[in-house]
Design an enzyme around this catalytic site. Structure first.
Site, PDB file in Angstrom:
ATOM      1  N   GLU A  78      -2.687 -14.482  -4.843  1.00  0.00           N
ATOM      2  CA  GLU A  78      -3.368 -14.915  -6.061  1.00  0.00           C
ATOM      3  C   GLU A  78      -3.881 -13.671  -6.780  1.00  0.00           C
ATOM      4  OE1 GLU A  78      -5.127 -18.830  -3.709  1.00  0.00           O
ATOM      5  OE2 GLU A  78      -6.252 -16.952  -3.826  1.00  0.00           O
ATOM      6  N   TYR A  93     -16.827 -10.965  -1.067  1.00  0.00           N
ATOM      7  CA  TYR A  93     -16.060 -11.895  -1.896  1.00  0.00           C
ATOM      8  C   TYR A  93     -16.945 -12.543  -2.961  1.00  0.00           C
ATOM      9  CZ  TYR A  93     -11.278 -12.208  -0.082  1.00  0.00           C
ATOM     10  OH  TYR A  93      -9.959 -11.971   0.210  1.00  0.00           O
ATOM     11  N   ALA A  97       0.831  -1.205   0.000  1.00  0.00           N
ATOM     12  CA  ALA A  97       0.000   0.000   0.000  1.00  0.00           C
ATOM     13  C   ALA A  97       0.867   1.258   0.000  1.00  0.00           C
ATOM     14  CB  ALA A  97      -0.944  -0.010   1.200  1.00  0.00           C
TER      15      ALA A  97
END
Length: 589
Positions: free
Chosen positions: A82, A201, A33
């Site tokens: 991922e 999600y 970040a």
């Protein structure tokens, strides 16, 4: 700051913000970040790099994006990331970062070309009974009740999900499904985690429902995430003149707070045993990485267990000090005060010879040392009491890795449960014992396990008390907005800041919050790419429905007579319409 859609302004260059040459920026932490925020300050904010300082408690940049060779222990990766096509902000960033591997190419180019020639997919998603195929066969096995519960959660607004857990909204039918097996092990969700985040999600990745069983939805870097993602970003920033101050702990950010304005006035730091203060004006900017899921990690070795620390690290203390000043700065205790529910353990196993490799190949159906996709994602051990999963990415996973060795990443969701071969909790096991348990579930004959674990592998366990702190049950407001209301010169970035629709525990979330923070504080005249809108695309919803039905038609489902009559009535009404064509295209009727 506003959101954009499409490619009209995706490649446009922003105008130089007014007065940016008179500003300084301080970034707390050097995880993805912060590195991203610094890059956006340089690229889009056109701030001189010499005016940007990154303050890092450790001696190394990267935060949770790690991957090192410890000369005393061996190769270590605490976790992996991922990625997918629609990490819009991540790819927006890395299109501008030069590759360290290919001259004249960006990191995005390098990543894109690699995954084009070597696409990711798994040939065996789960095992059972010591390395045998669990025969999930790509099926989700959702009962009508479980499907109904998923649909209900999808359509529930977040305002109705404050503090609810996953087990509050799903029945045992759902937890018995292959869908939950895929989901839980791929994303590291537990039943006691946040229903609100679970809903995000589902909505965020609904376009990848069909790719869950075989991981064809995923993409990975060539090497470990530190070498592939962090080092190019750090080099870019150093080349731009950005200052890195390592071994510098930020203890607090002091705000001057009035009913109409909140101004960061000073940064309180410690370095080399001495305290110092950075005084800020309203013209100076501070970007705060609040919280860390790798804080207080402990590392063992092949002959020593990693210890579970209950001590809260500095990232949590910092956030608590800031949050005590104003309720708009979040509620860190919701995420870090229950280590029992936020921890799990990972381990990096390096094979030292060729004796274990045939057992790996028997499961993944590929040569582990071919330099291409190996497992294609995690292999989950369905009957493991630790709920063990393991993966091998492209080898070598480290540039310094010797030929003939493979680096394997293993993790267990249940760290306090006795193992199946090693009769100890994972958290109490040495690297050698964790290797024994893995070899048992890999299918190595019991008579060979101890010998191979002792002499053919090296294992480094890592205990992470807060690794799934992101997922702890929360209410709206527990995570501070990226730029809270009335704050003029500070922003929260990373996975404990709040931005709508996107999901934590992803590289995309880190970069998105960084981009939104920079674009807001500098009022940059270019849109932040919105979260991919797959949840609003009827084609995606129909395709996901078809996949979750495991190939069954809507008319094949068990229905009462009134329900069947209603379906027949609807079918007649949509005759000769595009709706009927879409239902047929996605094999729902």
């Amino acid at each position: 700051m506003y959101y954009s859609n499409g490619n009209y302004e995706a490649f446009a260059h922003a105008k130089k913000p007014e007065g940016v040459e008179n500003k300084k920026a301080y970034l707390i932490g050097s995880g993805l970040a912060s590195l991203s925020a610094a890059s956006f300050l340089v690229r889009d904010g056109q701030m001189d790099g010499s005016n940007i300082t990154i303050l890092e408690e450790m001696s190394l940049a990267g935060g949770g994006l790690d991957g090192i060779k410890d000369d005393g222990r061996g190769f270590i990766i605490r976790g992996g990331r991922e990625m997918e096509n629609h990490f819009e902000c991540l790819w927006d960033l890395y299109r501008s970062i030069p590759s360290l591997e290919i001259e004249g190419a960006s990191v995005l180019d390098e990543f894109y070309w690699l995954n084009k020639v070597d696409p990711n997919y798994s040939l065996q998603r789960a095992t059972i009974n010591q390395g045998n195929d669990a025969k999930t066969d790509g099926k989700f096995t959702l009962t009508p009740q479980a499907s109904e519960e998923m649909i209900k959660l999808f359509f529930t607004p977040e305002s109705e999900l404050d503090n609810l857990t996953i087990e509050d909204v799903f029945s045992q039918d759902f937890f018995d499904s292959n869908f939950w097996l895929y989901w839980q092990t791929m994303f590291a969700f537990e039943t006691w985690h946040s229903a609100m985040e679970m809903r995000r999600y589902i909505a965020r990745f609904i376009h990848h429902i069909g790719g869950l069983p075989d991981f064809s939805a995923l993409k990975f870097t060539k090497y470990n995430q530190y070498e592939s993602l962090v080092l190019p970003l750090k080099k870019y920033l150093v080349d731009q003149g950005v200052t890195f101050r390592f071994n510098t702990k930020v203890v607090n950010v002091i705000f001057d707070i009035t009913p109409t304005k909140k101004v960061a006035k000073s940064i309180i730091c410690e370095s080399n045993g001495s305290d110092f203060e950075i005084n800020l004006t309203e013209n100076d900017l501070v970007f705060i990485t609040n919280g860390s899921n790798t804080d207080s990690s402990s590392i063992g070795d092949h002959h020593s267990a990693a210890t579970l620390s209950a001590t809260q690290g500095n990232s949590w203390k910092l956030w608590k000090n800031i949050a005590a000043q104003d309720k708009a700065f979040g509620n860190p205790g919701k995420f870090c005060d229950d280590v029992k529910k936020s921890n799990w353990e990972s381990a990096t196993i390096t094979t030292l010879d060729d004796k274990i490799l045939p057992y790996i190949e028997a499961v993944c159906k590929r040569d582990p040392l071919a330099g291409k996709v190996v497992t294609g994602g995690i292999v989950s051990v369905k009957d493991s009491s630790w709920f063990l999963s393991w993966t091998i990415n492209r080898q070598p996973h480290f540039k310094a890795q010797p030929n003939g060795q493979a680096v394997v990443w293993v993790y267990g969701l249940f760290s306090e449960v006795e193992g199946d071969y090693v009769k100890k909790a994972m958290k109490d096991c040495t690297g050698e014992e964790i290797t024994q348990e893995w070899l048992y579930h890999l299918g190595v004959p019991v008579s060979q396990i101890n010998e191979l674990a002792a002499h053919s592998a090296n294992c480094v366990p890592v205990m992470m008390p807060y690794v799934t702190a992101y997922f702890m049950p929360r209410a709206l407001g527990d995570r501070p907005l990226v730029v809270p209301k009335n704050v003029v010169n500070a922003a929260f970035i990373g996975n404990f800041a709040e931005t709508p629709r996107d999901t934590v525990f992803t590289t995309e979330y880190s970069v998105r919050t960084a981009m939104e923070a920079v674009y807001t504080l500098l009022d940059i005249d270019r849109g932040v790419p919105e979260v991919f809108g797959s949840a609003f695309d009827v084609r995606v919803l129909l395709d996901a429905t078809s996949k979750m039905l495991d190939g069954k038609k809507l008319t094949d489902m068990h229905m009462s007579l009134p329900q069947k009559l209603m379906v027949n009535k609807v079918e007649k009404k949509i005759e000769n319409t595009i709706v009927l064509d879409l239902l047929k295209e996605y094999k729902l009727i």
